[in-house]
Design an enzyme around this catalytic site. Structure first.
Site, PDB file in Angstrom:
ATOM      1  N   GLU A 417      -9.325   2.580  -0.920  1.00 54.25           N
ATOM      2  CA  GLU A 417      -9.942   3.938  -0.412  1.00 54.25           C
ATOM      3  C   GLU A 417     -11.376   3.993  -0.112  1.00 54.25           C
ATOM      4  OE1 GLU A 417      -7.693   6.947  -2.758  1.00 54.25           O
ATOM      5  OE2 GLU A 417      -6.211   6.912  -1.146  1.00 54.25           O
ATOM      6  N   GLU A 487       0.702   1.203  -3.066  1.00 52.15           N
ATOM      7  CA  GLU A 487       0.965   2.450  -4.053  1.00 52.15           C
ATOM      8  C   GLU A 487       2.388   3.151  -3.501  1.00 52.15           C
ATOM      9  OE1 GLU A 487      -2.187   5.022  -4.786  1.00 52.15           O
ATOM     10  OE2 GLU A 487      -3.665   3.167  -4.780  1.00 52.15           O
TER      11      GLU A 487
HETATM   12  C1  GAL Z   1      -4.198   7.057  -4.195  1.00 48.13           C
HETATM   13  C2  GAL Z   1      -5.171   6.311  -4.768  1.00 48.13           C
HETATM   14  C3  GAL Z   1      -5.047   6.178  -6.325  1.00 48.13           C
HETATM   15  C4  GAL Z   1      -4.627   7.738  -6.756  1.00 48.13           C
HETATM   16  C5  GAL Z   1      -3.353   8.069  -6.155  1.00 48.13           C
HETATM   17  C6  GAL Z   1      -2.862   9.347  -6.520  1.00 48.13           C
HETATM   18  O1  GAL Z   1      -4.565   7.633  -2.933  1.00 48.13           O
HETATM   19  O2  GAL Z   1      -5.486   5.046  -4.304  1.00 48.13           O
HETATM   20  O3  GAL Z   1      -6.138   5.963  -6.669  1.00 48.13           O
HETATM   21  O4  GAL Z   1      -5.436   8.540  -6.354  1.00 48.13           O
HETATM   22  O5  GAL Z   1      -3.489   8.110  -4.569  1.00 48.13           O
HETATM   23  O6  GAL Z   1      -2.409   9.448  -7.911  1.00 48.13           O
END
Ligand code: GAL
Length: 955
Positions: A417, A487
């Site tokens: 990010e 993620e």
């Molecule tokens: C993503 C980010 C993580 C964390 C997650 C939400 O956008 O890469 O670091 O913030 O969301 O828990």
């Protein structure tokens, strides 16, 4: 007249975008057999001051008396040792965004350590002082001489110090600033925790020592041979006895080898011998390529069943000890996880040794995130500003050079990010130039300009499917790339839901090479009053509350139901009902391994009780192969329910689990239970203010149940409310409807129950009600119809929604209170909790637990603990059978108390045990950062009928 004091030049480096000064070039991280290290971990003198230049540097001079200073443990974070406080923000910088400037209030910790060299410290040779991690900026002196300063918190930094060492009384002084220009590059979603949080080591460097070296070990799957070449700054020889290898550095040798993979982590012990030292090597042969649009290792596409791992310990923060790192790896292996993204920085290097040894694919991520710039449309983003590029390149180099000799690392990730920009491209180009043997990952650029994979986070199922089918469009380069869900499955609170549905897609479409659940562990901080603290608990003026607790493990590393669910969903052997009755289909879903390490057994159960077990013989199956296997004949259940369960267990001890550990299982139902005999025939009898019906007693005026067979029952009535989960509430930025918010706005947490009629006629007592919230025309016409056969009493509930219900219900069922209840026995899904889209791991059987054990300790209290598919349950002297099966929950507080609690310590057990028997539960989803439940898991407000038969039970 006005005065302006310029910032003290002595602290100007804090706001300098340059990565540092005085440090040695980065190199491989290794332990040598003969050049001994001296650990400088331990208790250090410590002084906290409020600004970068509040104190002068006199403390660094030998002879300074720091006897009155506090002490802190190194490695450690001072804010977790009683000095100052931690701060949690997700993406917002906790200071004004004006790069590279940082606040004047800049907590600064002066650290002092006096040490002697051991008696056997060699008189000749050089020495290096290594810091493995300091947040966020350090300035260092040894024996009064300034060595330099550095930034890059989760990266190693070394200084040459041999010329400064004394046999005794060496004074090492380190000034650490919480905020620096480097903080702009470290905006990861986690606690801000300043300090020297990784090891500090003095390394003897003999003349002719190895310095830096690069082990290149590839595998050719077409020939079964590996090629080894070790490039070393200092020439020497490389030996690998098991392979008969003895070559000069820089020379290639090709020999037959067993390849390394996460499933078969074969490592060969070797030695790099230079004139000055012997360095042990652990060599894994493997080749990673992008070919035909797929990530292939040793010729085969890999399906990543991964997790995102931050380093976390509830007392020590990011200062992890070796035992904790090992525990993480063991827990991952035991839960079928095969990959780790080291979100969002290179971990302690010892963690990567463990990944090599036990077998985990690693995406090694650089310590880089500038997420806060999104608030200003990414204006001034350091990754798109050439002034910062040296700092970015420095970070990339420190990661790659440190970790390049790990076979487990197959991807370099540029960071997380950080928007897009020239700096990222420069990093990618540098990395490819230095190490062409691995692939490059980065999520934040939709064009995939610098990457070898199309990575996304929190894509909805529908979109993932489109990507899988290649119908997602996008730029040309991206269309040719495989997809990684870097993620997904946001594991905040109860959940994540929908994992099985994702896994099904990953397995169906080749282009989808799997994903990494967010995230491994809750970052709760152990707190004397609150249990585990989260954002806001330390008085932060800006914070993101419990968004920091979104892991598959609770902060104390107990697996949450989410991890148990994930382990089931990603199990490497699929066992499901075969084409014919009496058979199962067994599919090998490993990418490399056969099944010879597993033994298979079949258990038959009648009414949940195991009556027979037998070994199953499964023919050898290559990866992807499947076979139909005949089961032993099922017992005759004589009207009872009959199930088979087939388990695949480890046939031998492995380094990560003992023989017998269950790797995968499947279950099927052979015969369904016969419906319970009708509980009717007895007439209700009026008796003063009471009505008696078989074993049940009611209030004659209200129709309220008072007791069953001597067990007092209070407050039995329809219930639709659950304490919203983090996923029900969703994240404020979610574009979709967030039902947790709507439910509350609608008043489902304050339903009123209007009594319309109590009718005792024929063989039933019927109570008619309307259940509705104030201020709305919506309601649920609810009828309770009670009948009895004299010993049992049956409640049939009928619910008819009235008005325009556009929202699903949180739950639909009854709840009631019992005066005493400790243990619960049930036949149904277990042993853990389950919800409509988190039920893959729920196994039908007979289970027993205390009321306490039924609770899932989510750090922020919320709905939890339901058991699925319950046929019957016994609790507090009552036995209840459901028609159809129901969801069972029991707790020592009400839903309202659960809803009001902020921490587990707010939940105080009352005298009553509150039981919910639910006909339906709304799905869980992952909307705290991702999609809500899929529509098929909605609990729609529709006419419903369900019944329970109650009887007194022993115990
Ligand atoms: C993503 C980010 C993580 C964390 C997650 C939400 O956008 O890469 O670091 O913030 O969301 O828990």
């Amino acid at each position: 007249m006005s005065f302006r004091t310029p910032p003290a030049p002595a602290a100007a480096y804090v706001e300098d975008v340059a990565p540092g000064r005085g440090t040695l070039p980065p190199r491989a991280w290794y332990a040598s057999s003969d050049a001994k290290p001296l650990s400088l971990n331990g208790s250090w003198r410590f002084r906290l001051s409020p600004a970068a230049d509040a104190e002068d540097d006199a403390f660094a001079a030998p002879g300074y008396d720091a006897g009155h200073w506090a002490e802190v443990s190194v490695p450690g974070h001072w804010v977790l040792q009683g000095h100052g406080a931690p701060i949690y923000t997700n993406h917002l910088y906790p200071f004004p965004v004006d790069p590279p400037h940082v606040p004047t209030e800049n907590p600064t910790g002066d650290h002092l350590r006096v040490f002697d060299l051991p008696a056997d410290w060699p008189a000749s040779g050089d020495a290096v002082l290594r810091f493995d991690g300091v947040e966020s900026c350090a300035r260092v002196w040894l024996n009064g001489t300034e060595l330099g300063e550095f930034k890059g918190s989760r990266l190693p930094h070394e200084f040459a110090v041999g010329h400064l060492l004394e046999p005794a009384g060496n004074v090492l002084a380190v000034r650490v600033h919480q905020w620096s220009a480097g903080s702009y590059l470290e905006d990861q979603d986690q606690w801000w925790l300043p300090g020297i949080f990784r090891d500090v080591t003095l390394l003897h460097r003999p003349a002719g020592c190895a310095g830096d070296f690069f082990v290149h070990a590839s595998y050719d799957h077409t020939t079964g041979r590996g090629t080894l070449r070790v490039d070393s700054d200092v020439e020497g020889r490389v030996t690998v006895p098991a392979l008969g290898v003895d070559v000069a550095t820089g020379e290639s040798v090709t020999v037959p080898v067993e390849p390394w993979s996460a499933e078969t982590p074969t490592l060969y012990d070797g030695v790099l011998a230079t004139p000055g030292e012997r360095v042990p090597l652990r060599i894994g042969f493997r080749t990673v390529v992008l070919a035909d649009g797929l990530i292939r290792v040793n010729g085969r596409p890999v399906l990543f069943r991964g997790v995102n791992r931050h380093e976390w310990h509830p007392e020590r923060g990011r200062a992890l000890d070796p035992a904790t790192m090992r525990e993480d790896v063991l827990l991952m292996k035991r839960h079928n996880v095969n990959a780790v993204r080291t979100s969002h920085y290179p971990p302690h290097p010892a963690f990567l040794d463990l990944c090599d040894e036990y077998g985990l694919w690693v995406i090694d991520e650089c310590d880089l995130e500038t997420h806060g710039f999104t608030e200003q449309g990414w204006r001034d983003n350091p990754v798109d500003d050439d002034r910062w590029t040296p700092a970015l390149l420095d970070r990339a180099a420190r990661m790659v050079e440190r970790d390049k000799n790990h076979p487990s690392v197959i991807f370099w990730s540029l960071g997380n990010e950080a928007g897009t920009g020239r700096g990222l491209t420069a990093m990618a180009e540098w990395i490819r130039g230095r190490d062409a043997s691995r692939l490059v990952h980065y999520e934040g650029d939709a064009t995939c300009r610098d990457t070898d994979v199309y990575a996304r986070m929190y894509a909805f199922h529908e979109e993932v499917e489109r990507i899988g089918r290649g119908l997602d469009g996008g730029p040309r380069k991206r269309r040719a790339l495989p997809f990684l869900h870097c993620e997904y499955g946001h594991a905040m609170g109860n959940g994540p839901g929908g994992l099985a549905d994702y896994q099904e897609l990953y397995e169906r479409y080749d282009r989808l090479q799997g994903g990494f659940v967010w995230e491994w562990i809750d970052h709760g901080i152990a707190h004397p009053e609150l249990g585990f603290a989260y954002g806001g608990d330390f008085g932060e003026e800006l914070h993101d509350s419990n968004f920091v607790c979104d892991g598959l493990l609770f902060p104390d590393r107990r697996p949450s139901p989410g991890l148990v669910e994930y382990a089931k969903v990603i199990e490497p052997v699929r066992i499901d009902g075969g084409a014919a009755d009496g058979t199962v289909r067994i599919t090998n879903r490993y990418d490399f391994a056969g099944l010879s390490h597993l033994e298979f057994e079949c258990l038959h159960q009648v009414d949940g009780e195991v009556t027979a077990t037998a070994r199953l013989t499964v023919e050898p199956l290559a990866p992807g192969g499947s076979a139909e296997v005949e089961l032993p004949p099922a017992p005759d259940g004589r009207g009872a329910e009959v199930q088979w369960t087939v388990r695949a267990r480890l046939a031998e001890d492995t380094p990560w689990a003992e023989r017998g550990h269950v790797v995968a299982w499947g279950q099927g139902t052979v015969a369904r239970r016969a419906p319970a005999p009708a509980a009717a025939g007895v007439r209700p009898a009026a008796d003063g203010g009471r009505i008696t019906l078989g074993p049940a007693v009611f209030d004659a005026r209200t129709g309220a149940l008072r007791g069953i067979g001597g067990v007092d029952v209070t407050g039995l009535r329809l219930d639709v409310w659950r304490a919203p989960t983090d996923n029900d509430d969703g994240a404020p930025w979610q574009p979709d409807v967030r039902y947790g918010v709507l439910w509350r706005a609608l008043g489902l947490h304050r339903m009123r129950h209007r009594l319309d009629a109590v009718e005792a006629g024929g063989d039933a007592l019927t109570v008619r009600t309307r259940v509705a919230p104030a201020g709305r025309e919506l309601g649920l016409a609810t009828t309770y119809r009670w009948t009895s056969d004299g010993t049992r009493v049956r409640l049939a509930v009928s619910v008819v929604p009235e008005g325009d219900w556009t929202v699903p219900l949180p739950r639909l069922g009854i709840r009631f209170g019992l005066p005493r209840a400790d243990r619960v026995r049930w036949f149904g899904g277990g042993p853990g909790e389950a919800y409509p889209d988190t039920r893959a791991a729920s196994l039908l059987g007979r289970w027993e637990a205390t009321v306490e054990e039924l609770q899932t300790p989510y750090v922020r209290p919320q709905e939890n603990g339901a058991r699925a598919d319950v046929r019957w349950a016994e609790i507090g002297g009552l036995r209840v059978e459901g028609e159809p099966e129901f969801w069972f929950t029991a707790r020592r507080w009400t839903t309202e108390q659960l809803d009001a609690a902020r921490h587990l310590t707010d939940l105080v057990p009352g005298d009553t045990v509150w039981v919910n028997l639910d006909h339906g539960q709304h799905g869980i989803g992952s909307q705290s950062c991702g999609p809500g439940p899929l529509p098929r898991y909605f609990l729609r407000a529709e006419p419903a009928e369900f019944s329970f038969v109650f009887a007194p039970s022993p115990g």
